[in-house]
Design an enzyme around this catalytic site. Structure first.
Site, PDB file in Angstrom:
ATOM      1  CE  LYS A  20       1.668  -1.532 -12.193  1.00  0.00           C
ATOM      2  NZ  LYS A  20       1.637  -0.697 -11.088  1.00  0.00           N
ATOM      3  CG  PHE A  68      -0.517   8.425  -6.996  1.00  0.00           C
ATOM      4  CD1 PHE A  68      -0.979   7.503  -7.899  1.00  0.00           C
ATOM      5  CD2 PHE A  68      -0.779   8.446  -5.466  1.00  0.00           C
ATOM      6  CE1 PHE A  68      -1.919   6.450  -7.249  1.00  0.00           C
ATOM      7  CE2 PHE A  68      -1.661   7.340  -5.205  1.00  0.00           C
ATOM      8  CZ  PHE A  68      -2.285   6.483  -5.991  1.00  0.00           C
ATOM      9  NE  ARG A  96      -3.559  -7.109  -4.497  1.00  0.00           N
ATOM     10  CZ  ARG A  96      -3.527  -5.812  -4.679  1.00  0.00           C
ATOM     11  NH1 ARG A  96      -3.581  -5.170  -5.863  1.00  0.00           N
ATOM     12  NH2 ARG A  96      -3.594  -4.918  -3.757  1.00  0.00           N
ATOM     13  CB  THR A 102       1.452  -0.681  -3.269  1.00  0.00           C
ATOM     14  OG1 THR A 102       0.209  -1.357  -3.326  1.00  0.00           O
ATOM     15  CG2 THR A 102       1.410   0.204  -4.309  1.00  0.00           C
ATOM     16  NE  ARG A 113       3.881  -4.291  -6.983  1.00  0.00           N
ATOM     17  CZ  ARG A 113       2.487  -3.796  -7.039  1.00  0.00           C
ATOM     18  NH1 ARG A 113       2.140  -4.079  -5.581  1.00  0.00           N
ATOM     19  NH2 ARG A 113       1.910  -3.500  -7.941  1.00  0.00           N
ATOM     20  CG  ASN A 123       4.315  -0.966  -8.162  1.00  0.00           C
ATOM     21  OD1 ASN A 123       4.235  -0.808  -9.626  1.00  0.00           O
ATOM     22  ND2 ASN A 123       3.750  -0.725  -7.314  1.00  0.00           N
ATOM     23  CG  HIS A 126      -2.414  -4.233 -12.422  1.00  0.00           C
ATOM     24  ND1 HIS A 126      -2.998  -3.464 -11.452  1.00  0.00           N
ATOM     25  CD2 HIS A 126      -3.421  -5.123 -12.756  1.00  0.00           C
ATOM     26  CE1 HIS A 126      -4.344  -3.701 -11.396  1.00  0.00           C
ATOM     27  NE2 HIS A 126      -4.402  -4.719 -12.185  1.00  0.00           N
ATOM     28  CD  GLU A 137      -8.053  -4.967 -12.823  1.00  0.00           C
ATOM     29  OE1 GLU A 137      -7.178  -5.847 -12.630  1.00  0.00           O
ATOM     30  OE2 GLU A 137      -8.249  -4.028 -11.827  1.00  0.00           O
TER      31      GLU A 137
HETATM   32  N1  UDP Z   1       1.057   4.429  -6.908  1.00  0.00           N
HETATM   33  C1  UDP Z   1       1.810   5.454  -6.949  1.00  0.00           C
HETATM   34  N2  UDP Z   1       1.966   6.328  -5.788  1.00  0.00           N
HETATM   35  C2  UDP Z   1       1.061   5.843  -4.699  1.00  0.00           C
HETATM   36  C3  UDP Z   1       0.235   4.471  -4.770  1.00  0.00           C
HETATM   37  C4  UDP Z   1       0.121   4.013  -5.986  1.00  0.00           C
HETATM   38  O1  UDP Z   1       2.609   5.787  -8.039  1.00  0.00           O
HETATM   39  O2  UDP Z   1       1.305   6.410  -3.706  1.00  0.00           O
HETATM   40  C5  UDP Z   1       1.052   3.577  -8.469  1.00  0.00           C
HETATM   41  C6  UDP Z   1       1.614   2.338  -8.317  1.00  0.00           C
HETATM   42  O3  UDP Z   1       2.332   2.087  -9.428  1.00  0.00           O
HETATM   43  C7  UDP Z   1       0.430   1.376  -7.951  1.00  0.00           C
HETATM   44  C8  UDP Z   1      -0.599   1.846  -8.603  1.00  0.00           C
HETATM   45  O4  UDP Z   1      -0.335   3.394  -8.466  1.00  0.00           O
HETATM   46  O5  UDP Z   1       0.894  -0.182  -8.202  1.00  0.00           O
HETATM   47  C9  UDP Z   1      -1.784   1.510  -8.473  1.00  0.00           C
HETATM   48  O6  UDP Z   1      -2.104   1.639  -6.892  1.00  0.00           O
HETATM   49  P1  UDP Z   1      -2.781   0.535  -6.148  1.00  0.00           P
HETATM   50  O7  UDP Z   1      -2.837   1.164  -4.596  1.00  0.00           O
HETATM   51  O8  UDP Z   1      -3.725  -0.051  -6.509  1.00  0.00           O
HETATM   52  O9  UDP Z   1      -1.578  -0.399  -5.661  1.00  0.00           O
HETATM   53  P2  UDP Z   1      -1.243  -1.992  -6.278  1.00  0.00           P
HETATM   54  O10 UDP Z   1      -2.796  -2.459  -6.359  1.00  0.00           O
HETATM   55  O11 UDP Z   1      -0.902  -1.863  -7.520  1.00  0.00           O
HETATM   56  O12 UDP Z   1      -0.327  -2.601  -5.118  1.00  0.00           O
HETATM   57 MG    MG Z   2      -4.678  -1.936  -7.177  1.00  0.00          MG
END
Ligand code: UDP
Ligand code: MG
Length: 160
Positions: A20, A68, A96, A102, A113, A123, A126, A137
């Site tokens: 990112k 968000f 993952r 996350t 992370r 974070n 992705h 994707e």
């Molecule tokens: N995100 C955020 N606030 C939240 C949850 C998610 O800003 O409360 C952002 C964060 O950058 C995250 C992305 O949205 O990586 C996508 O969310 P997801 O739940 O898919 O998490 P990921 O798959 O990236 O762990």
């Molecule tokens: Mg996700």
């Protein structure tokens, strides 16, 4: 003969990994690529890319209703990202795990992370959450011809 047959039936998956904008700005591109490379997955696509609002919104369309979402789109479009496609057996779930939770404060030490970030909204990386989304994707972020099919020389040293 039989082990080879069984091995060839194992599902090879693709995952979309993206450094990112914060990861690019902080100079973490090499470190992040290195984690997947060292693990033994195969890199099949790689580019630095400034994405549009439309592309970011399509990528995160499942989160459209979240509060968000607008901030997330601003974040992802705030500077160039590094787009990657990685391939391997079990690559989606394994990536993952390498990435971690996350919320970076909840992410285990040793994960990307967990080691390199502190806030959910910054974070650094992705990773696709399912083989279906991996395919979706990669097709979204890469054009025809940008993903390469190749056989690393180390292949027989990674899998029996
Ligand atoms: N995100 C955020 N606030 C939240 C949850 C998610 O800003 O409360 C952002 C964060 O950058 C995250 C992305 O949205 O990586 C996508 O969310 P997801 O739940 O898919 O998490 P990921 O798959 O990236 O762990
Ligand atoms: Mg996700």
């Amino acid at each position: 003969f039989l082990p080879h047959l069984i091995a060839s039936l194992e599902q090879v998956d693709q995952t979309y990994i993206m450094v990112k904008p914060d990861g690019v700005q902080r100079g973490l591109v090499g470190e992040i690529i290195s984690r997947f490379e060292k693990k033994g997955f195969k890199l099949t696509g790689l580019k630095l890319f400034q994405c549009s609002k439309e592309l970011a919104e399509e990528h995160y369309k499942d989160l459209k209703q979240k509060s968000f979402f607008p901030k997330l789109i601003d974040y992802i479009t705030s500077g160039p990202v590094v787009c990657m496609a990685w391939e391997g057996v079990g690559v989606v779930a394994s990536a993952r795990k390498l990435i971690g939770a996350t919320d970076p404060l909840q992410a285990e030490p040793g994960t990307i992370r967990g080691d390199l970030a502190v806030q959910t909204g910054r974070n650094v990386v992705h990773g696709s959450d399912s083989p279906e989304n991996g395919k979706r994707e990669i097709a979204l972020w890469f054009k025809e011809g940008e993903v390469c099919e190749w056989t690393p020389v180390q292949a027989p040293w990674l899998r029996e």
